[in-house]
Design a protein around this motif. Structure first.
Motif, short mmCIF file in Angstrom:
data_model
loop_
_atom_site.label_atom_id
_atom_site.label_comp_id
_atom_site.label_asym_id
_atom_site.label_seq_id
_atom_site.Cartn_x
_atom_site.Cartn_y
_atom_site.Cartn_z
N VAL A 1 42.69 43.36 37.58
CA VAL A 1 41.85 43.53 38.77
C VAL A 1 41.64 42.19 39.46
O VAL A 1 41.82 42.07 40.68
CB VAL A 1 40.49 44.16 38.38
N ASP A 2 41.26 41.18 38.70
CA ASP A 2 40.97 39.87 39.29
C ASP A 2 42.22 39.22 39.89
O ASP A 2 42.16 38.67 40.98
CB ASP A 2 40.34 38.93 38.26
N ALA B 1 31.97 34.32 36.39
CA ALA B 1 32.42 35.41 37.25
C ALA B 1 33.40 34.80 38.24
O ALA B 1 33.37 33.58 38.50
CB ALA B 1 31.24 36.03 37.99
N ALA B 2 34.28 35.61 38.79
CA ALA B 2 35.22 35.11 39.80
C ALA B 2 34.42 34.50 40.94
O ALA B 2 33.45 35.09 41.43
CB ALA B 2 36.09 36.25 40.31
N GLY B 3 34.78 33.28 41.32
CA GLY B 3 34.10 32.59 42.41
C GLY B 3 32.99 31.66 41.99
O GLY B 3 32.47 30.90 42.81
N ASP B 4 32.61 31.68 40.70
CA ASP B 4 31.58 30.76 40.21
C ASP B 4 32.11 29.32 40.17
O ASP B 4 33.27 29.10 39.83
CB ASP B 4 31.14 31.11 38.78
N ILE C 1 39.05 33.79 38.59
CA ILE C 1 38.86 35.11 37.97
C ILE C 1 37.67 35.05 37.03
O ILE C 1 37.19 33.98 36.68
CB ILE C 1 40.12 35.58 37.20
N SER C 2 37.21 36.22 36.58
CA SER C 2 36.12 36.29 35.60
C SER C 2 36.68 36.08 34.20
O SER C 2 37.77 36.55 33.89
CB SER C 2 35.46 37.66 35.67
N GLY C 3 35.92 35.38 33.37
CA GLY C 3 36.34 35.22 31.99
C GLY C 3 35.61 34.10 31.28
O GLY C 3 34.75 33.42 31.85
#
Length: 128
Positions: free
Chosen positions: A111-112, A53-56, A74-76
């Motif tokens: 979005v991210d 997730a974004a920020g992990d 970002i998430s991915g």
């Protein structure tokens, strides 16, 4: 004064993100981050296939001064890692915007990326 390429987006935690033509996102650390870290001696890369997730926290950069987490901006899903950093981690010091760390297949790229700082906002955030 740090080099801050206008085409990149930046996380407040000093990672950069570049949207590639194939839709993937390449991630590295900023010039400001590598200056603060000092001489990089080791990079712990994330595993291919890992989903963030974004920020992990996605990895670690170790320098002669300290160890610092690398966060996914970002998430991915991780689709590639820069294996060259295993033998030449100092490339993050000499070429912070060429020596990428990992690539993501983004979950929601528009979005991210919109949540990240543009070059001017990042420059302001680091006080330059």
């Amino acid at each position: 004064m740090s080099n801050i390429p206008a085409e990149l987006r930046f996380a407040e935690s000093h990672e950069w993100a570049r949207l590639e033509a194939d839709g993937s996102v390449t991630v590295g650390i900023s010039d400001h981050a590598q200056e603060a870290l000092g001489d990089v001696v080791f990079v712990e890369l994330p595993e291919i296939g890992k989903v963030f997730a974004a920020g992990d926290a996605a990895g670690v950069v170790e320098s002669v001064k300290a160890a610092s987490d690398i966060y996914s901006p970002i998430s991915g899903e991780v689709i590639a890692v820069n294996e060259d950093l295993g033998g030449t981690p100092e490339a993050l010091n000499s070429e912070p915007y060429t020596a990428w760390i990992f690539k993501l297949k983004p979950s929601s790229v528009d979005v991210d990326l919109a949540k990240l700082l543009d070059a001017a906002a990042y420059k302001s955030a680091i006080g330059e």
